[in-house]
Design a protein around this motif. Structure first.
Motif, PDB file in Angstrom:
ATOM      1  N   PRO A 124      23.369  -8.878  -2.710  1.00 49.30           N
ATOM      2  CA  PRO A 124      22.127  -9.273  -2.038  1.00 49.30           C
ATOM      3  C   PRO A 124      21.370  -8.070  -1.487  1.00 49.30           C
ATOM      4  N   VAL A 125      20.068  -8.243  -1.366  1.00 49.12           N
ATOM      5  CA  VAL A 125      19.185  -7.206  -0.843  1.00 49.12           C
ATOM      6  C   VAL A 125      18.447  -7.783   0.360  1.00 49.12           C
ATOM      7  N   PRO A 126      18.375  -7.062   1.482  1.00 48.23           N
ATOM      8  CA  PRO A 126      17.640  -7.588   2.638  1.00 48.23           C
ATOM      9  C   PRO A 126      16.216  -7.978   2.269  1.00 48.23           C
ATOM     10  N   VAL A 127      15.754  -9.072   2.833  1.00 45.62           N
ATOM     11  CA  VAL A 127      14.438  -9.590   2.462  1.00 45.62           C
ATOM     12  C   VAL A 127      13.328  -8.604   2.809  1.00 45.62           C
ATOM     13  N   ASP A 128      13.513  -7.813   3.878  1.00 47.84           N
ATOM     14  CA  ASP A 128      12.479  -6.847   4.246  1.00 47.84           C
ATOM     15  C   ASP A 128      12.353  -5.723   3.218  1.00 47.84           C
ATOM     16  N   HIS A 129      13.393  -5.469   2.441  1.00 48.27           N
ATOM     17  CA  HIS A 129      13.267  -4.496   1.357  1.00 48.27           C
ATOM     18  C   HIS A 129      12.294  -5.003   0.301  1.00 48.27           C
ATOM     19  N   HIS A 130      12.380  -6.294   0.007  1.00 50.42           N
ATOM     20  CA  HIS A 130      11.440  -6.879  -0.957  1.00 50.42           C
ATOM     21  C   HIS A 130      10.022  -6.868  -0.406  1.00 50.42           C
ATOM     22  N   ARG A 131       9.892  -7.145   0.874  1.00 51.05           N
ATOM     23  CA  ARG A 131       8.559  -7.184   1.477  1.00 51.05           C
ATOM     24  C   ARG A 131       7.904  -5.808   1.496  1.00 51.05           C
ATOM     25  N   SER A 132       8.676  -4.784   1.860  1.00 53.34           N
ATOM     26  CA  SER A 132       8.098  -3.438   1.878  1.00 53.34           C
ATOM     27  C   SER A 132       7.716  -3.001   0.466  1.00 53.34           C
ATOM     28  N   HIS A 133       8.526  -3.378  -0.527  1.00 46.24           N
ATOM     29  CA  HIS A 133       8.184  -3.084  -1.926  1.00 46.24           C
ATOM     30  C   HIS A 133       6.862  -3.748  -2.302  1.00 46.24           C
ATOM     31  N   ALA A 134       6.699  -5.010  -1.937  1.00 51.17           N
ATOM     32  CA  ALA A 134       5.468  -5.731  -2.267  1.00 51.17           C
ATOM     33  C   ALA A 134       4.262  -5.119  -1.563  1.00 51.17           C
ATOM     34  N   PHE A 135       4.410  -4.773  -0.284  1.00 56.72           N
ATOM     35  CA  PHE A 135       3.287  -4.163   0.449  1.00 56.72           C
ATOM     36  C   PHE A 135       2.890  -2.832  -0.185  1.00 56.72           C
ATOM     37  N   ALA A 136       3.890  -2.015  -0.562  1.00 53.42           N
ATOM     38  CA  ALA A 136       3.587  -0.705  -1.140  1.00 53.42           C
ATOM     39  C   ALA A 136       2.864  -0.851  -2.473  1.00 53.42           C
ATOM     40  N   GLN A 137       3.296  -1.798  -3.297  1.00 55.06           N
ATOM     41  CA  GLN A 137       2.678  -1.960  -4.604  1.00 55.06           C
ATOM     42  C   GLN A 137       1.282  -2.570  -4.511  1.00 55.06           C
ATOM     43  N   LEU A 138       1.115  -3.576  -3.660  1.00 56.06           N
ATOM     44  CA  LEU A 138      -0.172  -4.274  -3.588  1.00 56.06           C
ATOM     45  C   LEU A 138      -1.180  -3.506  -2.747  1.00 56.06           C
ATOM     46  N   PHE A 139      -0.850  -3.263  -1.488  1.00 52.61           N
ATOM     47  CA  PHE A 139      -1.809  -2.600  -0.598  1.00 52.61           C
ATOM     48  C   PHE A 139      -1.799  -1.084  -0.758  1.00 52.61           C
ATOM     49  N   GLY A 140      -0.751  -0.547  -1.401  1.00 49.83           N
ATOM     50  CA  GLY A 140      -0.704   0.884  -1.653  1.00 49.83           C
ATOM     51  C   GLY A 140      -1.270   1.229  -3.007  1.00 49.83           C
ATOM     52  N   PHE A 141      -0.471   1.002  -4.053  1.00 49.46           N
ATOM     53  CA  PHE A 141      -0.897   1.420  -5.385  1.00 49.46           C
ATOM     54  C   PHE A 141      -2.167   0.702  -5.846  1.00 49.46           C
ATOM     55  N   MET A 142      -2.190  -0.610  -5.764  1.00 48.76           N
ATOM     56  CA  MET A 142      -3.333  -1.352  -6.294  1.00 48.76           C
ATOM     57  C   MET A 142      -4.572  -1.200  -5.417  1.00 48.76           C
ATOM     58  N   LEU A 143      -4.466  -1.533  -4.132  1.00 46.85           N
ATOM     59  CA  LEU A 143      -5.654  -1.528  -3.275  1.00 46.85           C
ATOM     60  C   LEU A 143      -6.209  -0.123  -3.099  1.00 46.85           C
ATOM     61  N   LEU A 144      -5.373   0.850  -2.720  1.00 51.73           N
ATOM     62  CA  LEU A 144      -5.898   2.183  -2.424  1.00 51.73           C
ATOM     63  C   LEU A 144      -6.508   2.842  -3.651  1.00 51.73           C
ATOM     64  N   VAL A 145      -5.885   2.675  -4.807  1.00 57.51           N
ATOM     65  CA  VAL A 145      -6.471   3.254  -6.025  1.00 57.51           C
ATOM     66  C   VAL A 145      -7.817   2.605  -6.321  1.00 57.51           C
ATOM     67  N   MET A 146      -7.906   1.298  -6.156  1.00 53.35           N
ATOM     68  CA  MET A 146      -9.171   0.605  -6.423  1.00 53.35           C
ATOM     69  C   MET A 146     -10.255   0.998  -5.424  1.00 53.35           C
ATOM     70  N   VAL A 147      -9.894   1.143  -4.158  1.00 57.89           N
ATOM     71  CA  VAL A 147     -10.875   1.572  -3.165  1.00 57.89           C
ATOM     72  C   VAL A 147     -11.388   2.967  -3.502  1.00 57.89           C
ATOM     73  N   GLY A 148     -10.484   3.886  -3.833  1.00 60.83           N
ATOM     74  CA  GLY A 148     -10.914   5.235  -4.163  1.00 60.83           C
ATOM     75  C   GLY A 148     -11.821   5.275  -5.375  1.00 60.83           C
ATOM     76  N   VAL A 149     -11.429   4.574  -6.440  1.00 61.90           N
ATOM     77  CA  VAL A 149     -12.258   4.537  -7.643  1.00 61.90           C
ATOM     78  C   VAL A 149     -13.609   3.894  -7.342  1.00 61.90           C
ATOM     79  N   SER A 150     -13.611   2.877  -6.481  1.00 62.96           N
ATOM     80  CA  SER A 150     -14.866   2.180  -6.185  1.00 62.96           C
ATOM     81  C   SER A 150     -15.883   3.096  -5.521  1.00 62.96           C
ATOM     82  N   PHE A 151     -15.443   4.001  -4.656  1.00 65.02           N
ATOM     83  CA  PHE A 151     -16.384   4.919  -4.013  1.00 65.02           C
ATOM     84  C   PHE A 151     -17.060   5.828  -5.032  1.00 65.02           C
ATOM     85  N   HIS A 152     -16.384   6.091  -6.132  1.00 66.30           N
ATOM     86  CA  HIS A 152     -16.951   6.961  -7.157  1.00 66.30           C
ATOM     87  C   HIS A 152     -17.771   6.185  -8.184  1.00 66.30           C
ATOM     88  N   LEU A 153     -17.260   5.021  -8.606  1.00 64.10           N
ATOM     89  CA  LEU A 153     -17.871   4.324  -9.729  1.00 64.10           C
ATOM     90  C   LEU A 153     -18.840   3.217  -9.344  1.00 64.10           C
TER      91      LEU A 153
END
Length: 440
Positions: free
Chosen positions: A53-82
């Motif tokens: 088993p894996v602690p549930v907060d490990h899954h949550r931090s993974h989800a936050f990093a992927q969604l609000f980190g990789f996806m959101l931040l990259v899109m925000v940065g690209v949006s300022f340019h494009l």
């Protein structure tokens, strides 16, 4: 005798400010290379290969990093340019960029730190502060996009509606995650706010709407196919937004029929979008030695079709019409996140980042290897639906490390491109480096 052509160069005003997007791109890549992809790979190996088993907060931090980190931040940065160029509107002011940068980036890392639990006493308050800062950043970004729309001309395609709807879903996701953090800190009625609604708003609403919208401009260029007609975009937009609304509402319901209806609607909407844009059409021609950007986008849409099939299966099983499978909903989600969305992001940014920096893509062979590894990792991830079989558990468990290696390779190319572009700007503020074979 024909003289050799001089390398293409991009001339900018000598007083041009530095581009606003690198901080967001670097932060998003660091989020996925640490808490996102790496931590997710370790969790996946433990859960599937070792059956631990894996602690549930490990899954949550993974989800936050992927969604609000990789996806959101990259899109925000690209949006300022494009996006100002897409909307034929003014570029962002430095104060707007600074506000979004410091609140969204710091908010992300505090939100992740809030999942450390006993490792950092009081970390729940870090998460609350991070969620509040993230909401401030997303709100400022969404208002910037709304002002652009008011100052812009009408767009003949569906890029603008998808981008604006996506920004609205990102804002709702940030609001919901703040409500969830308030419930974690103070208990009360918000303690039961479902994180599945946050994930649905961020992934299917924010991430996918932005990728679908950008595809109407960047997609045909990357694939070298004709643009879809505006009429084809209308049913795709309506079907997708209605399906996302069902996905956000379903976690608040206790009836499994809501879950099944939301899954079937999302599967149908994915098929409608793929049929509207027809990404598998024959290209106009291939460039010699071209990196795998076009293939990355097409492979992403193949995973979108796989996602539609798995999600429809999940919806029918929720209604009791067919038998389910182990990790079925999880496999469907990762077919979309790792397979579809990540490959689309890599396909688009593989062209965009070198073009923004006016440099050739460093080490195209490494970029290609990274794209292939991400695709292989996403495919191996789907083996989890056959999890009772030992080979399936081992394959799914190892898939995270394969995808992490791929993301590391592509990130290395992007970091090198950013470094070379910055070095060129410092050496000659008015003249950037050669554009050797990179389409803009």
């Amino acid at each position: 005798m024909q003289l050799p052509l001089a390398p293409l160069r991009r001339v900018l005003p000598r007083a041009a400010p530095p581009p606003p997007y690198p901080a967001f791109l670097v932060s998003g890549l660091l989020a996925t290379l640490t808490v996102g992809a790496l931590s997710g790979a370790l969790n996946l190996w433990s859960l599937h290969a070792q059956a631990a088993p894996v602690p549930v907060d490990h899954h949550r931090s993974h989800a936050f990093a992927q969604l609000f980190g990789f996806m959101l931040l990259v899109m925000v940065g690209v949006s300022f340019h494009l996006v100002p160029r897409f909307f034929a509107a003014p570029l962002p002011g430095s104060s707007t960029v600074r506000l979004v940068k410091w609140t969204a980036i710091s908010g992300l890392w505090l939100l992740i730190a809030g999942r450390l639990g006993a490792l950092v006493p009081g970390s729940v308050w870090l998460g609350l502060a991070g969620a509040a800062l993230l909401l401030v950043g997303v709100t400022a970004w969404a208002l910037f996009l709304a002002r652009l729309r008011l100052a812009s001309k009408f767009s003949p395609d569906w890029l603008q509606p998808f981008l604006l709807a996506g920004a609205g879903w990102w804002w709702l996701a940030a609001l919901l995650v703040l409500g969830w953090q308030v419930g974690q800190a103070f208990l009360g009625p918000l303690v039961g706010l479902p994180l599945e609604a946050v994930y649905a708003a961020a992934l299917y609403g924010g991430t996918a709407s932005w990728l679908w919208g950008i595809f109407f401009r960047a997609g045909p260029c990357t694939l070298r196919i004709a643009r879809s007609t505006p009429e084809a975009g209308r049913p795709a937009f309506v079907a997708w937004q209605l399906a996302v609304a069902l996905q956000v509402l379903a976690p608040f319901q206790e009836d499994a029929r809501w879950t099944g209806a939301a899954a079937l609607a999302l599967a149908a909407a994915a098929l409608v979008f793929v049929a509207a844009v027809r990404p598998f059409r024959r290209p106009a021609g291939a460039l010699p030695g071209e990196p795998l950007m076009r293939r990355a986008v097409q492979w992403g849409f193949l995973f979108a079709l796989a996602f539609a099939g798995l999600t429809a299966w999940s919806g029918l099983s929720a209604w009791g019409l067919v038998a389910g499978a182990p990790f079925l909903a999880d496999a469907a989600r990762h077919a979309f996140t790792l397979g579809c969305c990540t490959l689309l992001v890599l396909g688009f940014t593989g062209r965009m980042v070198p073009s923004f920096e006016a440099v050739a893509l460093p080490w195209p062979w490494l970029y290609d290897a990274g794209v292939v590894a991400v695709a292989v990792g996403a495919l191996a991830r789907l083996a989890s639906v056959a999890a009772p079989l030992p080979w399936a558990r081992a394959t799914s468990g190892a898939s995270g490390f394969i995808a992490f290696a791929g993301m590391s390779a592509v990130a290395g190319c992007y970091f090198a491109a950013l470094w070379r572009g910055r070095k060129a700007r410092r050496a000659s503020p008015g003249l950037l480096a050669p554009l050797s074979g990179q389409p803009s």
